[in-house]
Design a protein around this motif. Structure first.
Motif, PDB file in Angstrom:
ATOM      1  N   THR A  28       0.858  -1.179   0.000  1.00 41.80           N
ATOM      2  CA  THR A  28       0.000   0.000   0.000  1.00 41.80           C
ATOM      3  C   THR A  28       0.897   1.232   0.000  1.00 41.80           C
ATOM      4  N   SER A  29       0.534   2.217  -0.800  1.00 41.61           N
ATOM      5  CA  SER A  29       1.283   3.470  -0.847  1.00 41.61           C
ATOM      6  C   SER A  29       0.412   4.620  -0.382  1.00 41.61           C
ATOM      7  N   PHE A  30       1.063   5.585   0.224  1.00 43.43           N
ATOM      8  CA  PHE A  30       0.421   6.803   0.698  1.00 43.43           C
ATOM      9  C   PHE A  30       1.170   7.969   0.069  1.00 43.43           C
ATOM     10  N   TYR A  31       0.482   8.745  -0.740  1.00 38.10           N
ATOM     11  CA  TYR A  31       1.092   9.887  -1.422  1.00 38.10           C
ATOM     12  C   TYR A  31       0.426  11.161  -0.950  1.00 38.10           C
ATOM     13  N   THR A  32       1.210  12.207  -0.866  1.00 36.90           N
ATOM     14  CA  THR A  32       0.683  13.560  -0.788  1.00 36.90           C
ATOM     15  C   THR A  32       1.119  14.223  -2.082  1.00 36.90           C
ATOM     16  N   ILE A  33       0.158  14.780  -2.802  1.00 39.97           N
ATOM     17  CA  ILE A  33       0.501  15.479  -4.043  1.00 39.97           C
ATOM     18  C   ILE A  33       0.026  16.916  -3.948  1.00 39.97           C
ATOM     19  N   ASP A  34       0.736  17.775  -4.654  1.00 42.48           N
ATOM     20  CA  ASP A  34       0.407  19.191  -4.661  1.00 42.48           C
ATOM     21  C   ASP A  34       0.153  19.623  -6.094  1.00 42.48           C
TER      22      ASP A  34
END
Length: 171
Positions: A136-142
């Motif tokens: 599982t991956s957790f990304y924060t994108i802007d």
């Protein structure tokens, strides 16, 4: 699960999926320069380890991590080593990979920041043998600059009992 934050018109769920699939495709195609273009210069890239109690480590500075780069410069260094064969961890020949993403969820939207969670399965082929890695991956994108950029990446490898070195293209 109901997402309570409204979908913003500037980045739809479909566009988020396109973004994630394009990053995965760059890895599968070994298009390293394109892959690096997905990351903000201050993006930490972290894959915590599982401790003895079957819990993830929480502090990459003081606990074991399977992979940790505090910012894009570390990711760029890893790619440089892959491209120039200057690493004992480099797999030669590089494995052929196929990244599959599923269960993409928008966890939160705050201004131009979007937090995502998704599952992944990567198949890799080398020397006549196929391996698989999943997690599982957790990304924060802007989205401030127009093109989305990953500003934080945490990868949880679920099958961490592996028989060889794992690299950025395996996850």
């Amino acid at each position: 699960m109901t997402i309570t934050t409204p979908i913003r018109p500037d980045l739809t769920f479909d566009q988020i999926q396109v973004f994630l699939h394009a990053e995965a495709r760059a890895l599968d195609d070994r298009d390293w320069d394109t892959w690096l273009s997905f990351y903000h210069k201050d993006c930490p890239f972290w894959m915590p380890a599982w401790d003895d109690e079957d819990r993830l480590t929480e502090d990459p500075a003081n606990e074991m991590s399977l992979m940790y780069y505090p910012n894009k410069q570390g990711i760029e260094d890893r790619v440089f080593r892959i491209k120039t064969d200057r690493s004992s961890a480099t797999s030669l020949p590089e494995p052929r990979t196929n990244h599959n993403l599923s269960n993409i969820e928008v966890m939160a939207r705050e201004g131009t920041t979007i937090r995502l969670r998704f599952n992944w399965l990567t198949l890799s082929y080398r020397y006549g043998k196929t391996d698989q890695h999943w997690g599982t991956s957790f990304y924060t994108i802007d989205t401030t600059e127009g093109q989305p950029l990953i500003t934080a990446k945490k990868v949880v490898l679920k099958n961490d009992r592996i028989h060889h070195v794992i690299d950025v293209y395996h996850i």
